[in-house]
Design an enzyme around this catalytic site. Structure first.
Site, mmCIF file in Angstrom:
data_model
loop_
_atom_site.group_PDB
_atom_site.id
_atom_site.type_symbol
_atom_site.label_atom_id
_atom_site.label_comp_id
_atom_site.label_asym_id
_atom_site.label_seq_id
_atom_site.Cartn_x
_atom_site.Cartn_y
_atom_site.Cartn_z
ATOM 1 N N SER A 1 15.602 6.173 52.691
ATOM 2 C CA SER A 1 14.459 6.521 53.551
ATOM 3 C C SER A 1 13.554 7.557 52.900
ATOM 4 C CB SER A 1 14.943 7.020 54.923
ATOM 5 O OG SER A 1 15.830 6.110 55.514
ATOM 6 N N ASP B 1 14.112 2.343 60.639
ATOM 7 C CA ASP B 1 13.772 2.220 62.055
ATOM 8 C C ASP B 1 13.109 0.885 62.380
ATOM 9 O OD1 ASP B 1 14.866 4.664 62.645
ATOM 10 O OD2 ASP B 1 12.962 5.755 62.645
ATOM 11 N N LYS C 1 22.955 6.167 62.838
ATOM 12 C CA LYS C 1 21.894 6.467 63.791
ATOM 13 C C LYS C 1 22.525 6.786 65.151
ATOM 14 C CE LYS C 1 18.254 5.892 61.130
ATOM 15 N NZ LYS C 1 17.250 6.952 60.918
#
Length: 428
Positions: free
Chosen positions: A198, A311, A338
């Site tokens: 990320s 996401d 998550k």
């Protein structure tokens, strides 16, 4: 609104303006709190996760005056380089961002800070971040379970060194926490060990710090932080591409969606939803102040690496349910850390619509078809709730989404906005 019932329809049509960026709101509040002066922040998200960061900043000594609803104006008088020790335990709720970035801020405190959260947050590992803080000379301890550390965490003492190494393969927020710590100290070199997952979210942190006058020089896998944050006076948080993505998906599956207030030139990693949607066969065009997404009547499965945009996985998986062929989402093993294990959750919930799903250690495959309405469970995860709603909006028959109120974490008006584009939404 604990449970929502949807009735599947052939197409959606309407206009939405997504809420402010959750990621941007967290970062702006923390950067402003690290300043000595006052900063006016506009378009701050009013949602549970951001409220947790507001609470953190106030408990560390920042004065934050908030006005408005949904899109907040916040005036932040920062604590500078001397945050105070909180008088009570910092409850981060469900916000992993608050807890992880808060660990970096807590290392600036002359005293002890305890950070915790809800059951979900207490199941998310922070051992690599705490180990990095300990290597700087900070006393940082978590709850140890089978060799891994979890919240609650206890942090005392300030760093004694100016260089730190941290693994980047579990959460990019570990790196962001150390970058904010470096800004608070005025100097720190952060070396990332292994793959940085990320990375665009770290880029968002760097961009925020640079807007507050901090120099962050990138050399390979290292970041050199120089200088303390200075108030820019006023700063506006951009609207959220993560939230916009659900309505991009709706328009791509059936009908036409106008999405206002999003910037195609944004650095937000979830802007990539536009590229993926086009690759799957939908039309996306730029308009003044936003985009229009139109279904062509056919989506095709794709193979996509979402390591930098985790996401988006639930959103892309929702579109894949209606695509011809197989969609394979790769390099997303970090989704298991998550709010819930999102890979496992998607692999369990999407088949309830009659869709075939295959799950691997760090990948997901969805075989598109003709989803039928089902009773599904968000598992308390906001992104799961909204992705399941995208499928339910077009599934044949009725769909019930359990724990629908999870959307309050990032998009409190989601159900109202969904109804506004033609989807029958009922609280049951």
């Amino acid at each position: 609104m604990k449970r929502v019932e949807l009735e599947g329809i052939p197409e959606v049509r309407g206009t939405v303006c997504p809420p402010p960026s959750k990621s941007g709101s967290h970062r702006a509040l923390i950067a402003a709190s690290l300043c000595d002066g006052s900063t006016e922040l506009w378009n701050v998200l009013d949602a549970e996760d951001v409220r947790a960061t507001l609470r953190l900043c106030r408990m560390l000594g920042a004065e934050v005056d908030v006005d408005g609803e949904e899109r907040l104006e916040a005036t932040v008088s920062g604590f500078g380089d001397s945050p105070r020790a909180p008088e009570d335990v910092v409850d981060c709720g469900n916000s992993g961002t608050t807890l992880r970035l808060g660990c970096g801020l807590a290392a600036l405190v002359e005293g002890t800070t305890i950070l915790t959260g809800d059951d979900s947050l207490r199941s998310r590992p922070v051992g690599d971040l705490l180990a990095a803080l300990r290597s700087l000379g900070v006393d940082a301890r978590g709850r140890v379970v089978r060799g891994e550390e979890y919240p609650p965490v206890v942090i005392s003492g300030r760093p004694l060194r100016e260089r730190v190494a941290v693994y980047g393969d579990v959460s990019s927020q570990f790196v962001s926490a150390l970058l904010f710590l470096g800004a608070g100290l005025g100097a720190l070199r952060v070396d990332v060990v292994g793959d940085l997952r990320s990375r665009p979210y770290v880029d968002m942190t760097v961009e925020t710090l640079e807007r507050f006058g901090v120099s962050v020089v990138r050399e390979g896998s290292s970041f050199e932080v120089e200088g303390r944050p200075r108030s820019p006076g006023k700063l506006r948080v951009e609207n959220d591409w993560s939230s916009a993505g659900y309505f991009v998906a709706l328009g791509a599956i059936g009908g036409e969606m106008r999405i206002e207030g999003v910037d195609l030139d944004s650095s937000h990693p979830d802007r990539r939803i536009v590229e993926i949607t086009r690759e799957m066969g939908a039309e996306v065009r730029r308009i003044d102040g936003g985009i229009v997404v139109r279904s062509t009547g056919r989506l095709e499965g794709v193979e996509v690496d979402l390591s930098d945009s985790p996401d988006l996985v639930p959103t892309v998986a929702a579109m894949a349910c209606f695509a011809e062929g197989v969609t394979r989402i790769e390099n997303v093993g970090h989704l298991r850390y998550k709010e819930v294990d999102r890979l496992r959750a998607l692999a369990a919930e999407l088949p309830k619509f009659g869709v075939e799903v295959r799950e691997g250690k760090d990948w997901l495959e969805i075989v598109g078809g003709e989803p039928v309405g089902a009773r599904v469970d968000s598992r308390g995860d906001h992104r799961m709730a909204m992705a399941l709603a995208v499928v339910g909006a077009f599934a044949r028959g009725k769909t019930v989404v359990e724990r629908a109120d999870a959307v309050s974490i990032s998009y409190p008006r989601f159900w109202e906005d969904l109804a506004s584009v033609g989807v029958p939404v009922h609280s049951v």
